[in-house]
Design a protein around this motif. Structure first.
Motif, PDB file in Angstrom:
ATOM      1  N   LEU A 165      -0.712   2.880   7.076  1.00 18.78           N
ATOM      2  CA  LEU A 165      -1.589   3.467   8.080  1.00 18.78           C
ATOM      3  C   LEU A 165      -0.898   4.631   8.793  1.00 18.78           C
ATOM      4  O   LEU A 165      -1.491   5.695   8.977  1.00 18.78           O
ATOM      5  CB  LEU A 165      -2.007   2.390   9.076  1.00 18.78           C
ATOM      6  N   TRP A 166       0.369   4.458   9.160  1.00 23.47           N
ATOM      7  CA  TRP A 166       1.107   5.547   9.803  1.00 23.47           C
ATOM      8  C   TRP A 166       1.214   6.734   8.849  1.00 23.47           C
ATOM      9  O   TRP A 166       1.013   7.887   9.251  1.00 23.47           O
ATOM     10  CB  TRP A 166       2.510   5.083  10.220  1.00 23.47           C
ATOM     11  N   ARG A 167       1.520   6.446   7.611  1.00 27.98           N
ATOM     12  CA  ARG A 167       1.710   7.508   6.621  1.00 27.98           C
ATOM     13  C   ARG A 167       0.462   8.361   6.435  1.00 27.98           C
ATOM     14  O   ARG A 167       0.531   9.586   6.411  1.00 27.98           O
ATOM     15  CB  ARG A 167       2.124   6.877   5.300  1.00 27.98           C
ATOM     16  N   VAL A 168      -0.707   7.720   6.283  1.00 28.77           N
ATOM     17  CA  VAL A 168      -1.922   8.497   6.037  1.00 28.77           C
ATOM     18  C   VAL A 168      -2.470   9.131   7.313  1.00 28.77           C
ATOM     19  O   VAL A 168      -3.162  10.139   7.251  1.00 28.77           O
ATOM     20  CB  VAL A 168      -3.016   7.680   5.310  1.00 28.77           C
ATOM     21  N   MET A 169      -2.132   8.575   8.463  1.00 27.18           N
ATOM     22  CA  MET A 169      -2.620   9.150   9.710  1.00 27.18           C
ATOM     23  C   MET A 169      -1.731  10.283  10.230  1.00 27.18           C
ATOM     24  O   MET A 169      -2.229  11.265  10.761  1.00 27.18           O
ATOM     25  CB  MET A 169      -2.769   8.064  10.772  1.00 27.18           C
ATOM     26  N   TYR A 170      -0.416  10.129  10.095  1.00 29.31           N
ATOM     27  CA  TYR A 170       0.503  11.077  10.717  1.00 29.31           C
ATOM     28  C   TYR A 170       1.419  11.801   9.741  1.00 29.31           C
ATOM     29  O   TYR A 170       2.209  12.632  10.152  1.00 29.31           O
ATOM     30  CB  TYR A 170       1.359  10.358  11.768  1.00 29.31           C
ATOM     31  N   THR A 192      -7.772  11.402   7.528  1.00 26.88           N
ATOM     32  CA  THR A 192      -7.935   9.954   7.612  1.00 26.88           C
ATOM     33  C   THR A 192      -9.010   9.552   8.597  1.00 26.88           C
ATOM     34  O   THR A 192      -9.077  10.085   9.700  1.00 26.88           O
ATOM     35  CB  THR A 192      -6.601   9.297   8.032  1.00 26.88           C
ATOM     36  N   SER A 193      -9.828   8.600   8.183  1.00 27.61           N
ATOM     37  CA  SER A 193     -10.789   7.940   9.058  1.00 27.61           C
ATOM     38  C   SER A 193     -10.530   6.446   8.955  1.00 27.61           C
ATOM     39  O   SER A 193     -10.454   5.913   7.850  1.00 27.61           O
ATOM     40  CB  SER A 193     -12.222   8.220   8.626  1.00 27.61           C
ATOM     41  N   VAL A 194     -10.397   5.795  10.095  1.00 25.18           N
ATOM     42  CA  VAL A 194     -10.236   4.346  10.115  1.00 25.18           C
ATOM     43  C   VAL A 194     -11.542   3.754  10.614  1.00 25.18           C
ATOM     44  O   VAL A 194     -12.043   4.135  11.676  1.00 25.18           O
ATOM     45  CB  VAL A 194      -9.060   3.917  11.031  1.00 25.18           C
ATOM     46  N   TYR A 232       0.807  -1.215   0.000  1.00 31.42           N
ATOM     47  CA  TYR A 232       0.000   0.000   0.000  1.00 31.42           C
ATOM     48  C   TYR A 232       0.845   1.271   0.000  1.00 31.42           C
ATOM     49  O   TYR A 232       0.601   2.183  -0.780  1.00 31.42           O
ATOM     50  CB  TYR A 232      -0.944   0.042   1.200  1.00 31.42           C
ATOM     51  N   SER A 233       1.801   1.370   0.896  1.00 29.47           N
ATOM     52  CA  SER A 233       2.583   2.605   1.021  1.00 29.47           C
ATOM     53  C   SER A 233       3.416   2.868  -0.232  1.00 29.47           C
ATOM     54  O   SER A 233       3.443   3.987  -0.743  1.00 29.47           O
ATOM     55  CB  SER A 233       3.478   2.555   2.257  1.00 29.47           C
ATOM     56  N   ALA A 234       4.091   1.847  -0.736  1.00 32.33           N
ATOM     57  CA  ALA A 234       4.916   2.014  -1.941  1.00 32.33           C
ATOM     58  C   ALA A 234       4.042   2.357  -3.150  1.00 32.33           C
ATOM     59  O   ALA A 234       4.417   3.204  -3.972  1.00 32.33           O
ATOM     60  CB  ALA A 234       5.725   0.749  -2.212  1.00 32.33           C
ATOM     61  N   ASP A 235       2.872   1.729  -3.257  1.00 36.36           N
ATOM     62  CA  ASP A 235       1.981   2.020  -4.378  1.00 36.36           C
ATOM     63  C   ASP A 235       1.419   3.434  -4.282  1.00 36.36           C
ATOM     64  O   ASP A 235       1.293   4.134  -5.290  1.00 36.36           O
ATOM     65  CB  ASP A 235       0.854   0.986  -4.456  1.00 36.36           C
ATOM     66  N   LEU A 236       1.098   3.873  -3.071  1.00 36.57           N
ATOM     67  CA  LEU A 236       0.631   5.242  -2.894  1.00 36.57           C
ATOM     68  C   LEU A 236       1.724   6.228  -3.282  1.00 36.57           C
ATOM     69  O   LEU A 236       1.467   7.222  -3.964  1.00 36.57           O
ATOM     70  CB  LEU A 236       0.188   5.479  -1.450  1.00 36.57           C
TER      71      LEU A 236
END
Length: 145
Positions: free
Chosen positions: A123-128, A134-136, A90-94
């Motif tokens: 998750l860390w990347r989009v939250m912080y 971000t909403s989880v 997810y992170s690399a693709d984003l």
């Protein structure tokens, strides 16, 4: 509207996205050729093959080439991106989508299974990371304890 799904499996999410947004054009990537054939068949049976394009390949190979010598992919940001492949990607693709301009301010990014089995870096990347609101949402899985 232009949507990108990474991880088609049998095409269910693409169908749901298309039914919720009848004018959307959806590009869906699937690494497993057998799953892609099933997804294409399901989508064709639903009469939505003219709106949903299933492509075969791993995201790390396909995403960097989107829009390059590809007459089928418009070189513009997606309105929505849905990650439903291996959470470790997810992170690399984003990052790839941001660098290539396919994700910009206003693009909605959704991801499945970020809590279980998990996608901690994403998750860390989009939250912080400061770039995303971000909403989880924890959703109980069908037939899962």
């Amino acid at each position: 509207n232009r949507f990108l799904e990474v991880g088609a499996y049998c095409g269910y999410s693409s169908l749901r996205l298309s039914m919720a947004n009848p004018n959307a054009r959806i590009l869906s990537l699937e690494a497993d050729p057998c799953a892609a054939v099933i997804a294409r068949s399901v989508i064709a049976h639903a009469g939505l093959a003219h709106l949903i394009d299933i492509r075969i390949g791993h995201s790390e190979d396909v995403l960097p080439k989107l829009g390059c010598a590809d007459r089928h992919t418009e070189r513009a940001p997606f309105d929505l991106v849905f990650f439903d492949q291996r959470g470790s990607r997810y992170s690399a693709d984003l990052d790839t989508l941001e660098q290539t301009g396919f994700v910009e301010a206003g693009t909605v990014v959704m991801a499945d299974n970020v809590l279980k089995p998990g996608a901690p870096l994403f998750l860390w990347r989009v939250m912080y990371g400061g770039w995303y609101e971000t909403s989880v949402v924890a959703v109980e899985e069908y037939a899962m304890p």
